[in-house]
Write a protein that holds these residues in place. Structure first.
Motif, PDB file in Angstrom:
ATOM      1  N   UNK A  30      16.867  22.796  15.858  1.00 22.79           N
ATOM      2  CA  UNK A  30      16.874  21.339  15.657  1.00 22.79           C
ATOM      3  C   UNK A  30      16.669  20.669  17.010  1.00 22.79           C
ATOM      4  N   UNK A  31      16.150  19.460  16.983  1.00 24.36           N
ATOM      5  CA  UNK A  31      15.919  18.717  18.221  1.00 24.36           C
ATOM      6  C   UNK A  31      16.038  17.223  17.940  1.00 24.36           C
ATOM      7  N   UNK A  32      15.909  16.427  19.006  1.00 20.93           N
ATOM      8  CA  UNK A  32      15.953  14.984  18.856  1.00 20.93           C
ATOM      9  C   UNK A  32      17.346  14.388  18.891  1.00 20.93           C
ATOM     10  N   UNK A  33      18.342  15.187  19.269  1.00 19.83           N
ATOM     11  CA  UNK A  33      19.698  14.642  19.387  1.00 19.83           C
ATOM     12  C   UNK A  33      19.808  13.812  20.659  1.00 19.83           C
ATOM     13  N   UNK A  34      20.731  12.865  20.661  1.00 15.37           N
ATOM     14  CA  UNK A  34      20.944  11.988  21.802  1.00 15.37           C
ATOM     15  C   UNK A  34      22.100  12.508  22.651  1.00 15.37           C
ATOM     16  N   UNK A 373      21.138  21.614  24.612  1.00 12.00           N
ATOM     17  CA  UNK A 373      20.406  21.108  25.773  1.00 12.00           C
ATOM     18  C   UNK A 373      20.153  19.612  25.680  1.00 12.00           C
ATOM     19  N   UNK A 374      20.316  18.929  26.820  1.00 16.55           N
ATOM     20  CA  UNK A 374      19.930  17.516  26.919  1.00 16.55           C
ATOM     21  C   UNK A 374      18.416  17.352  26.855  1.00 16.55           C
ATOM     22  N   UNK A 375      17.681  18.357  27.311  1.00 17.70           N
ATOM     23  CA  UNK A 375      16.232  18.262  27.384  1.00 17.70           C
ATOM     24  C   UNK A 375      15.636  18.299  25.972  1.00 17.70           C
ATOM     25  N   UNK A 376      15.240  17.144  25.470  1.00 13.72           N
ATOM     26  CA  UNK A 376      14.729  17.059  24.106  1.00 13.72           C
ATOM     27  C   UNK A 376      15.816  17.039  23.054  1.00 13.72           C
ATOM     28  N   UNK A 377      17.090  17.030  23.495  1.00 15.19           N
ATOM     29  CA  UNK A 377      18.191  17.040  22.542  1.00 15.19           C
ATOM     30  C   UNK A 377      18.129  18.229  21.608  1.00 15.19           C
ATOM     31  N   UNK A 378      17.896  19.429  22.180  1.00 20.19           N
ATOM     32  CA  UNK A 378      17.611  20.612  21.361  1.00 20.19           C
ATOM     33  C   UNK A 378      18.840  21.502  21.171  1.00 20.19           C
ATOM     34  N   UNK A 379      18.855  22.160  20.014  1.00 20.72           N
ATOM     35  CA  UNK A 379      19.818  23.206  19.706  1.00 20.72           C
ATOM     36  C   UNK A 379      19.017  24.473  19.444  1.00 20.72           C
ATOM     37  N   UNK A 380      19.317  25.549  20.177  1.00 25.00           N
ATOM     38  CA  UNK A 380      18.573  26.793  20.025  1.00 25.00           C
ATOM     39  C   UNK A 380      19.490  27.957  19.711  1.00 25.00           C
ATOM     40  N   UNK A 381      19.140  28.743  18.717  1.00 30.32           N
ATOM     41  CA  UNK A 381      19.921  29.919  18.326  1.00 30.32           C
ATOM     42  C   UNK A 381      19.470  31.140  19.112  1.00 30.32           C
TER      43      UNK A 381
END
Length: 418
Positions: A30-34, A373-381
């Protein structure tokens, strides 16, 4: 003969696979988080809850971020500097009591607030804000840094909530608060949240004091001498408590949590003496691991991997650094220290995936690990890279062995009558 050969081959291959950890990768889910700061989930729950600094908690379910936030505290939270909604955890009994906990900096008082809420009984993906109750507050000085924020439950301690607090900010802990046992700053607190201590007051929940905390000073204190233990964790299998404490200008450190321990700040930064004229530190507990920060670093504590999808990785602890974008893992055993120290940066950080600015790790309800990550508001598994070449080699080897066995059997077999 054929059975013996295949048994030996299979056993050898099984041992090879179990001993080797496959190459890892980070798969963006997922991405786009603030300004995301954390990701977590109740045990056994397929959802992932993402905490944003500004006060929102969002739900990732079946690969999609739900349009309605689980919780919105944006009107209550101050976000200056390192302030914000900085921590969240679920009650071990969440499945039945729907209770969870948050740690944030209040917009009006600028103090730390640890509060409890319940998820809605009819809308499980939305918190019932009417259930908000304060567990405790920690008075904060005027500085906007070192607010820590991690909260969690140790496996086997279903009623005790652990709370990490920073020293309150500025640099070098000017009031030496981390060593002051009459202040709750620069500490790990532990409180009993098994029951509402103020049943007549709908806004206050309160807490009890579990046995095993310190006996001199504030009774909430479990351990002391910390600068900014921003991201910590429990090994969900063993209960080992990993405390990652952000350093000043010399050392980043990882400690093992223990009742009554004093990790030395500010007299010590890691194992280095920082303020030689400060009084001796009682019960000083040095870190299990430290590294030079060269004036620009910030350790981000992670988790011990206990998922079931990556062979050979169980028992491996991951951590990162916010400033250097480096990801590292190791194994720790009591009495055996650190082994298998491994730089994972090349595997887990990439321009097309999680590219850096790691603010946290996350753990889902099944022990899988994530990078936030703040960069792009990303969550990576974190997952394993399939190795088709390895499987192809195995199958080819099995085919050769099978052909050899058949040939041997053909040669040895008696001639059949025509």
């Amino acid at each position: 003969m054929k059975k013996i050969i295949f048994t030996l081959f299979a056993a050898g291959f099984t041992n090879l696979v179990s001993a080797a950890i496959p190459p890892l990768k980070t798969e963006v889910v997922a991405s786009g988080f603030n300004r995301p700061l954390f990701a977590t989930a109740p045990n056994g729950d397929s959802r992932l809850f993402i905490v944003e600094q500004g006060g929102l908690v969002k739900v990732l379910q079946n690969g999609a971020v739900l349009p309605t936030p689980f919780l919105d505290l944006s009107a209550k939270v101050d976000t200056t500097g390192e302030r914000g909604l900085v921590g969240m955890t679920f009650d071990p009994g969440f499945e039945t009591n729907r209770r969870f906990y948050v740690d944030y900096i209040d917009k009006t008082t600028l103090d730390t607030v640890v509060a409890t809420y319940q998820a809605s009984a009819s809308l499980p993906n939305v918190a019932d804000t009417a259930t908000a109750q304060t567990i405790l507050t920690v008075a904060q000085p005027e500085f906007a840094n070192h607010k820590a924020g991690w909260i969690g439950f140790r496996p086997g301690e279903a009623t005790n909530l652990y709370i990490a607090t920073g020293d309150g900010g500025s640099a070098n802990d000017p009031q030496n608060r981390a060593q002051n046992l009459n202040e709750n700053l620069g500490k790990i607190l532990r409180v009993d949240v098994s029951a509402d201590r103020f049943p007549a007051d709908p806004t206050q929940y309160g807490y009890g004091i579990p046995s095993g905390n310190i006996t001199t000073g504030n009774p909430e204190i479990y351990a002391s001498g910390l600068r900014n233990p921003f991201r910590d964790s429990f090994d969900r299998e063993t209960g080992t408590f990993y405390i990652a404490d952000v350093g000043q200008n010399q050392r980043e450190e990882i400690n093992i949590g223990a009742a009554g321990a004093n990790y030395g700040w500010r007299k010590f930064e890691g194992t280095l003496v920082n303020f030689p004229d400060d009084p001796p530190v009682p019960n000083h507990t040095p870190p299990i691991f430290e590294y030079n920060n060269e004036g620009s670093a910030g350790v981000i504590g992670g988790y011990v991997y206990r998922g079931e999808t990556i062979d050979g990785l169980a028992g491996t602890y991951f951590f990162a650094d916010l400033a250097t974008d480096k990801v590292t893992s190791f194994r720790f055993t009591e009495g055996g220290g650190i082994t298998e120290l491994t730089d994972r940066t090349a595997e887990l950080i990439s321009p097309t995936g999680i590219s850096g600015s790691i603010t946290s790790f996350g753990e889902d309800g099944f022990g899988n690990l994530y990078l936030v990550s703040f960069d792009g508001g990303k969550i990576g598994m974190i997952s394993a890279i399939p190795e088709p070449e390895g499987w192809a080699m195995m199958l080819a080897g099995m085919a050769l062995v099978s052909a050899w066995v058949r040939r041997r059997q053909k040669i040895a077999a008696p001639a059949m009558p025509l």
